[in-house]
Write a protein that holds these residues in place. Structure first.
Motif, PDB file in Angstrom:
ATOM      1  N   ARG A  95       0.862  -1.178   0.000  1.00 21.71           N
ATOM      2  CA  ARG A  95       0.000   0.000   0.000  1.00 21.71           C
ATOM      3  C   ARG A  95       0.901   1.230   0.000  1.00 21.71           C
ATOM      4  O   ARG A  95       1.966   1.219   0.631  1.00 21.71           O
ATOM      5  N   GLY A  97       0.909   5.663   0.319  1.00 22.84           N
ATOM      6  CA  GLY A  97       0.233   6.927   0.586  1.00 22.84           C
ATOM      7  C   GLY A  97       1.126   8.075   0.173  1.00 22.84           C
ATOM      8  O   GLY A  97       2.351   8.030   0.384  1.00 22.84           O
ATOM      9  N   LEU A 121      -2.494   7.992   4.986  1.00 21.03           N
ATOM     10  CA  LEU A 121      -3.065   7.746   3.659  1.00 21.03           C
ATOM     11  C   LEU A 121      -2.644   6.362   3.150  1.00 21.03           C
ATOM     12  O   LEU A 121      -3.425   5.669   2.503  1.00 21.03           O
ATOM     13  N   ALA A 125      -5.067   3.110   1.732  1.00 22.01           N
ATOM     14  CA  ALA A 125      -4.968   2.684   0.329  1.00 22.01           C
ATOM     15  C   ALA A 125      -5.459   1.256   0.164  1.00 22.01           C
ATOM     16  O   ALA A 125      -5.370   0.451   1.084  1.00 22.01           O
ATOM     17  N   CYS A 131      -3.097   5.814  -2.282  1.00 28.21           N
ATOM     18  CA  CYS A 131      -4.050   6.806  -1.796  1.00 28.21           C
ATOM     19  C   CYS A 131      -3.321   8.143  -1.698  1.00 28.21           C
ATOM     20  O   CYS A 131      -2.266   8.234  -1.050  1.00 28.21           O
ATOM     21  N   SER A 133      -3.561  12.574  -1.228  1.00 29.44           N
ATOM     22  CA  SER A 133      -4.338  13.679  -0.664  1.00 29.44           C
ATOM     23  C   SER A 133      -4.826  14.597  -1.768  1.00 29.44           C
ATOM     24  O   SER A 133      -4.353  14.539  -2.916  1.00 29.44           O
ATOM     25  N   PHE A 148      -7.199   8.562 -10.842  1.00 30.62           N
ATOM     26  CA  PHE A 148      -7.538   8.431  -9.424  1.00 30.62           C
ATOM     27  C   PHE A 148      -9.028   8.672  -9.196  1.00 30.62           C
ATOM     28  O   PHE A 148      -9.625   9.568  -9.802  1.00 30.62           O
ATOM     29  N   ALA A 165      -9.490  12.446  -0.101  1.00 27.52           N
ATOM     30  CA  ALA A 165      -8.532  11.487  -0.633  1.00 27.52           C
ATOM     31  C   ALA A 165      -8.987  10.933  -1.972  1.00 27.52           C
ATOM     32  O   ALA A 165     -10.179  10.941  -2.304  1.00 27.52           O
ATOM     33  N   VAL A 167      -7.913   7.534  -4.823  1.00 24.76           N
ATOM     34  CA  VAL A 167      -7.194   6.271  -4.875  1.00 24.76           C
ATOM     35  C   VAL A 167      -6.958   5.814  -6.310  1.00 24.76           C
ATOM     36  O   VAL A 167      -7.719   6.125  -7.232  1.00 24.76           O
ATOM     37  N   ARG A 338      -9.568   0.821   8.613  1.00 27.63           N
ATOM     38  CA  ARG A 338      -9.622   1.178   7.187  1.00 27.63           C
ATOM     39  C   ARG A 338     -10.990   0.840   6.591  1.00 27.63           C
ATOM     40  O   ARG A 338     -11.548   1.615   5.795  1.00 27.63           O
ATOM     41  N   ARG A 342     -13.869   3.535   5.026  1.00 31.81           N
ATOM     42  CA  ARG A 342     -14.504   3.421   3.713  1.00 31.81           C
ATOM     43  C   ARG A 342     -16.028   3.508   3.832  1.00 31.81           C
ATOM     44  O   ARG A 342     -16.694   4.159   3.023  1.00 31.81           O
TER      45      ARG A 342
END
Length: 564
Positions: A95, A97, A121, A125, A131, A133, A148, A165, A167, A338, A342
């Motif tokens: 992952r 960030g 972040l 992810a 992920c 900003s 993204f 954010a 992704v 996490r 979401r």
């Protein structure tokens, strides 16, 4: 103090502890290969540099945010290609960030809010994804911003403000190992359960009466649960529960079965025993155990399915988060956080997600996994107030408020009131009895605590959360001076959940207070091995009303040779 604006990338291997446990040498060798073949040359080519390496990841900075994003995408794709030939359960995935922000520079290292945000972040992810900003996204508009997907504002651990954010991959089709993380649906349906009439074998009238009474009591208990919908047997439920009672003399046995209607599979069976000499006690015991087993049996079934399919159903994700939070590993609590982040991006008023998120902020402190920040405590307090305002009829939310007072504020009277409110909603709430026992122990009532904990333990015996029962018993026996039982229960907790910090602490203290040098030496070595920086003075204080009880626990730690 020197500061600068820079692009910060945090990267971490997903499930590193699991991979190392399964194949340590192979995992570490492949990690090193990826560093040499993918990360080091890619970061250098992008004009960046690695600031620090961790056991399972690294922190890098770049002068160009566009080049940082290009590197991150290329690196994730390269890792995926390199790992394709490895068995799927052994594949390494990362992952990442990425944030652009102001940092403090000190002796080749960087610190500050920008670094913290990049790390958080990374935790948000998707597996094999990135992920970023909003600050990063603003800098890549017109270059690669279309790659993204906007996931809205996230509430990140130790970050006081919501963070917008985005992704990659935007459709998640390119996620590492072919595992997708679909966009979350805004609506979902709670699982449904129906009870078939409980039966009694033979002609024992007491067994027949008990079966009928338990049927009604379990029905009432399930009707009050906010995470399940109790419906009629002919209304196409997701799950059906049946129970058969048998009696011989004063002994009675109930056998519960849970069946999933979509597959016709019976996925859980459990035997429970009672004593007919007091029918009311038998009813309370058996109905509580049946209701609890149904509750957590369904949760685990849904969680297993959600873990296998990377579901986008918020209700299934709630169950999966709850499943993780019953575990004892910090990685599980982080995974739960996490998932809840979401859910809250699309359902900010989901009371259960709000309450569970608050629990992730305080739970690791309460259960002894890590210290937490004042910001986390403040956020948890606000989250629990919000959860109760959204739904005052959740036994779970009131229980977490009780744990908050038990473990954080030290207001034990408030903790008892919260748990008792949970019992008003759900008298059969096994976790409530267990937590009440902890509170009673801190209040100087260990005998009452034993009764409460044991009352909850019958229902939780086959549950994933069971490691907390012997942990609670170990604390209670330790306070009572029954060191033999304290050691036995601490060892049971550690067998169920190796490395459990608080159980290790109780084991060491009991051995020290009892003068059991062999036990004490092993306990000291285990504590130091799990935390080389362990110090008696750094142990989080439990909120005993009588401080001498806590002093005795610390004296036991000193007696086994643990450093002050």
């Amino acid at each position: 103090m020197k500061r600068k604006l820079t692009s910060i990338l945090a990267a971490d291997i997903v499930g590193f502890s699991r991979l190392v446990e399964a194949a340590e040498e192979a995992t570490l060798a492949r990690q090193k290969e990826l560093r040499v073949s993918v990360f080091d040359p890619g970061i250098e080519q992008a004009g960046g540099k690695i600031i620090k390496s961790t056991g399972d990841g690294f922190l890098a900075e770049f002068s160009s945010v566009v080049e940082a994003v290009r590197f991150a995408i290329a690196a994730q794709e390269a890792v995926r290609a390199d790992e394709e030939s490895t068995p799927q359960d052994r594949q390494i995935s990362y992952r990442m960030g990425l944030h652009i922000g102001d940092v403090v520079v000190d002796d080749g290292d960087i610190y500050g809010d920008g670094v913290n945000l990049a790390a958080r972040l990374e935790g948000a992810a998707p597996t094999g994804g990135i992920c970023i900003s909003a600050a990063v996204r603003d800098q890549i508009v017109g270059v690669m911003d279309e790659l993204f997907a906007d996931v809205g504002e996230l509430t990140l651990k130790n970050i006081s403000r919501p963070i917008r954010a985005f992704v990659w991959p935007s459709d998640q089709d390119g996620a590492q190992n072919g595992v997708s993380t679909p966009p979350i649906g805004g609506t979902s349906r709670k699982p449904t359960i129906a009870l078939a009439a409980f039966e009694a074998l033979g002609n024992n009238d007491d067994a027949k009466m008990l079966a009928e009474a338990c049927n009604h009591t379990v029905e009432a208990a399930l009707a009050n649960l906010t995470g399940l919908d109790l419906i009629a047997l002919d209304a196409d439920p997701d799950h059906i529960a049946t129970a058969v009672f048998q009696a011989s003399g004063n002994q009675v046995r109930a056998t519960l079965k849970l069946r999933e209607t979509s597959t016709s599979a019976t996925y859980l069976t459990q035997r429970m025993n009672g004593d007919l000499s007091d029918p009311f006690v038998a009813e309370d015991l058996l109905s509580g155990e049946i209701a609890t087993t149904i509750r957590y049996g369904i949760l685990q079934r849904i969680a297993e399915r959600a873990a296998d399919t990377e579901t986008n159903d918020p209700e299934a994700m709630l169950n999966l988060a709850g499943h993780y939070m019953m575990g004892s590993q910090p990685e599980e609590w982080e995974a739960a956080g996490r998932l809840l982040d979401r859910i809250l991006t699309v359902q900010p008023r989901n009371f259960m997600a709000v309450g569970m998120k608050a629990n992730t902020l305080i739970g690791e402190l309460v259960w002894g996994y890590r210290p937490i920040s004042p910001e986390d405590i403040e956020a948890a307090d606000a989250g629990l107030s919000k959860a109760v305002s959204l739904n005052d009829q959740s036994d779970y939310v009131h229980l977490i408020r009780g744990i908050f007072h038990y473990g954080i504020t030290g207001d034990l009277d408030a903790a008892v009131r919260c748990v008792e409110r949970g019992f008003e909603i759900s008298p059969q709430f096994a976790q409530g009895h267990m937590v009440l026992g902890w509170i009673q122990n801190l209040m100087g009532q260990p005998e009452l605590a034993l009764n409460s904990i044991k009352k909850g333990s019958f229902s939780l015996a086959k549950n994933r959360i069971y490691h907390r029962v012997p942990q609670a018993l170990a604390q209670t026996y330790l306070v009572m001076g029954d060191f033999e039982n304290a050691i036995a229960n601490a060892n049971r907790a550690l067998q169920n959940s190796p490395g459990l910090p608080v159980a290790q602490l109780y084991l060491a203290s009991a051995a020290g207070q009892a003068g059991l040098h062999d036990h004490g030496e092993k306990a000291r070595e285990a504590l130091i091995a799990s935390d080389p920086d362990f110090r008696v003075s750094g142990v989080r204080r439990f909120n005993f009303q009588d401080p001498t009880r806590w002093d005795a626990i610390l004296d036991g730690l000193r007696a086994v040779g643990l450093p002050e």
